[in-house]
Design a protein around this motif. Sequence first.
Motif, PDB file in Angstrom:
ATOM      1  N   HIS A 168      11.288 -39.926 174.505  1.00  0.00           N
ATOM      2  CA  HIS A 168      11.383 -39.018 173.274  1.00  0.00           C
ATOM      3  C   HIS A 168      12.760 -39.630 172.587  1.00  0.00           C
ATOM      4  CE1 HIS A 168       7.787 -36.709 174.754  1.00  0.00           C
ATOM      5  NE2 HIS A 168       8.279 -37.224 175.884  1.00  0.00           N
ATOM      6  N   VAL A 169      12.527 -39.551 171.235  1.00  0.00           N
ATOM      7  CA  VAL A 169      14.083 -39.899 170.641  1.00  0.00           C
ATOM      8  C   VAL A 169      14.065 -38.886 169.456  1.00  0.00           C
ATOM      9  CG1 VAL A 169      15.100 -41.473 169.229  1.00  0.00           C
ATOM     10  CG2 VAL A 169      13.649 -42.207 171.217  1.00  0.00           C
ATOM     11  N   LEU A 170      15.257 -38.208 169.442  1.00  0.00           N
ATOM     12  CA  LEU A 170      15.494 -37.219 168.492  1.00  0.00           C
ATOM     13  C   LEU A 170      16.237 -37.792 167.483  1.00  0.00           C
ATOM     14  CD1 LEU A 170      15.593 -34.179 167.574  1.00  0.00           C
ATOM     15  CD2 LEU A 170      17.706 -33.776 168.873  1.00  0.00           C
ATOM     16  N   LEU A 171      15.892 -37.525 166.106  1.00  0.00           N
ATOM     17  CA  LEU A 171      16.559 -38.289 164.938  1.00  0.00           C
ATOM     18  C   LEU A 171      17.031 -37.408 164.025  1.00  0.00           C
ATOM     19  CD1 LEU A 171      14.121 -41.259 164.237  1.00  0.00           C
ATOM     20  CD2 LEU A 171      16.274 -41.388 165.351  1.00  0.00           C
ATOM     21  N   PRO A 172      18.357 -37.028 164.185  1.00  0.00           N
ATOM     22  CA  PRO A 172      18.864 -35.915 163.360  1.00  0.00           C
ATOM     23  C   PRO A 172      18.871 -36.638 161.671  1.00  0.00           C
ATOM     24  CG  PRO A 172      20.629 -36.510 164.774  1.00  0.00           C
ATOM     25  CD  PRO A 172      19.322 -37.312 165.040  1.00  0.00           C
ATOM     26  N   THR A 173      18.811 -35.896 160.790  1.00  0.00           N
ATOM     27  CA  THR A 173      18.598 -36.336 159.605  1.00  0.00           C
ATOM     28  C   THR A 173      19.491 -35.646 158.543  1.00  0.00           C
ATOM     29  OG1 THR A 173      17.407 -37.606 157.859  1.00  0.00           O
ATOM     30  CG2 THR A 173      16.323 -35.720 158.846  1.00  0.00           C
ATOM     31  N   ASP A 174      19.843 -35.849 157.503  1.00  0.00           N
ATOM     32  CA  ASP A 174      20.126 -35.072 156.449  1.00  0.00           C
ATOM     33  C   ASP A 174      19.694 -35.675 155.227  1.00  0.00           C
ATOM     34  OD1 ASP A 174      21.738 -37.300 155.838  1.00  0.00           O
ATOM     35  OD2 ASP A 174      23.782 -36.462 155.916  1.00  0.00           O
ATOM     36  N   PHE A 175      18.648 -36.591 155.151  1.00  0.00           N
ATOM     37  CA  PHE A 175      17.814 -37.242 154.318  1.00  0.00           C
ATOM     38  C   PHE A 175      18.579 -38.165 153.415  1.00  0.00           C
ATOM     39  CE2 PHE A 175      15.709 -33.512 155.058  1.00  0.00           C
ATOM     40  CZ  PHE A 175      14.566 -33.875 155.608  1.00  0.00           C
ATOM     41  N   SER A 176      19.818 -38.633 153.898  1.00  0.00           N
ATOM     42  CA  SER A 176      20.519 -39.348 153.350  1.00  0.00           C
ATOM     43  C   SER A 176      20.123 -40.987 153.509  1.00  0.00           C
ATOM     44  CB  SER A 176      22.044 -39.528 153.681  1.00  0.00           C
ATOM     45  OG  SER A 176      22.216 -39.880 154.748  1.00  0.00           O
ATOM     46  N   GLU A 177      20.739 -41.984 152.535  1.00  0.00           N
ATOM     47  CA  GLU A 177      20.534 -43.481 152.839  1.00  0.00           C
ATOM     48  C   GLU A 177      20.806 -43.733 154.172  1.00  0.00           C
ATOM     49  OE1 GLU A 177      18.631 -46.854 151.959  1.00  0.00           O
ATOM     50  OE2 GLU A 177      18.752 -45.158 150.652  1.00  0.00           O
ATOM     51  N   ASN A 178      22.024 -43.211 154.750  1.00  0.00           N
ATOM     52  CA  ASN A 178      22.591 -43.530 156.119  1.00  0.00           C
ATOM     53  C   ASN A 178      21.527 -43.222 157.061  1.00  0.00           C
ATOM     54  OD1 ASN A 178      24.866 -45.163 155.298  1.00  0.00           O
ATOM     55  ND2 ASN A 178      26.133 -43.283 155.429  1.00  0.00           N
ATOM     56  N   ALA A 179      20.976 -41.977 156.951  1.00  0.00           N
ATOM     57  CA  ALA A 179      20.079 -41.185 157.931  1.00  0.00           C
ATOM     58  C   ALA A 179      18.763 -42.298 157.911  1.00  0.00           C
ATOM     59  CB  ALA A 179      19.790 -39.809 157.591  1.00  0.00           C
ATOM     60  N   SER A 184      18.648 -45.511 157.317  1.00  0.00           N
ATOM     61  CA  SER A 184      18.929 -46.633 157.928  1.00  0.00           C
ATOM     62  C   SER A 184      18.918 -46.319 159.597  1.00  0.00           C
ATOM     63  CB  SER A 184      20.273 -47.155 157.501  1.00  0.00           C
ATOM     64  OG  SER A 184      20.377 -47.344 156.271  1.00  0.00           O
ATOM     65  N   ALA A 185      19.740 -45.157 159.885  1.00  0.00           N
ATOM     66  CA  ALA A 185      19.539 -45.090 161.533  1.00  0.00           C
ATOM     67  C   ALA A 185      18.247 -44.946 162.004  1.00  0.00           C
ATOM     68  CB  ALA A 185      20.346 -43.751 161.491  1.00  0.00           C
ATOM     69  N   ALA A 186      17.276 -44.335 161.034  1.00  0.00           N
ATOM     70  CA  ALA A 186      15.739 -44.170 161.527  1.00  0.00           C
ATOM     71  C   ALA A 186      15.329 -45.371 161.825  1.00  0.00           C
ATOM     72  CB  ALA A 186      15.093 -43.093 160.570  1.00  0.00           C
ATOM     73  N   LEU A 187      15.427 -46.343 160.934  1.00  0.00           N
ATOM     74  CA  LEU A 187      14.816 -47.727 160.953  1.00  0.00           C
ATOM     75  C   LEU A 187      15.444 -48.481 161.968  1.00  0.00           C
ATOM     76  CD1 LEU A 187      14.861 -48.702 157.097  1.00  0.00           C
ATOM     77  CD2 LEU A 187      13.011 -48.227 158.532  1.00  0.00           C
ATOM     78  N   TYR A 188      16.746 -48.263 162.423  1.00  0.00           N
ATOM     79  CA  TYR A 188      17.441 -48.860 163.415  1.00  0.00           C
ATOM     80  C   TYR A 188      16.613 -48.406 164.799  1.00  0.00           C
ATOM     81  CZ  TYR A 188      20.869 -50.360 166.866  1.00  0.00           C
ATOM     82  OH  TYR A 188      21.347 -51.075 167.798  1.00  0.00           O
ATOM     83  N   ALA A 189      16.597 -47.202 164.932  1.00  0.00           N
ATOM     84  CA  ALA A 189      15.692 -46.551 166.065  1.00  0.00           C
ATOM     85  C   ALA A 189      14.539 -47.272 166.133  1.00  0.00           C
ATOM     86  CB  ALA A 189      15.699 -45.180 166.045  1.00  0.00           C
ATOM     87  N   LEU A 190      13.719 -47.302 165.144  1.00  0.00           N
ATOM     88  CA  LEU A 190      12.298 -47.929 165.187  1.00  0.00           C
ATOM     89  C   LEU A 190      12.382 -49.458 165.925  1.00  0.00           C
ATOM     90  CD1 LEU A 190      10.777 -46.535 162.079  1.00  0.00           C
ATOM     91  CD2 LEU A 190      10.044 -45.746 164.453  1.00  0.00           C
TER      92      LEU A 190
END
Length: 67
Positions: free
Chosen positions: A4-15, A17-23
């Motif tokens: 289970h992976v929790l991905l905090p986001t603020d809907f920014s471009e950096n967030a 990118s972090a989500a794509l990295y986690a995937l």
Amino acid sequence: MQIHVLLPTDFSENASSAALYALQLFKKSECTFYYLHSLAYLNNTTRTYITSTHVKSRKEEASRQLA
């Protein structure tokens, strides 16, 4: 074992990118990803509760930002 992976986001471009990295990082694992977006609610009145109307408007705003 499922991860289970929790991905905090603020809907920014950096967030994003972090989500794509986690995937990519977990692409060979069985995972469930959870997005977390939080909001600091600053209220200068004495009201200490949040109405369902307020929650609905925040949900709609978040949905628009995700689209």
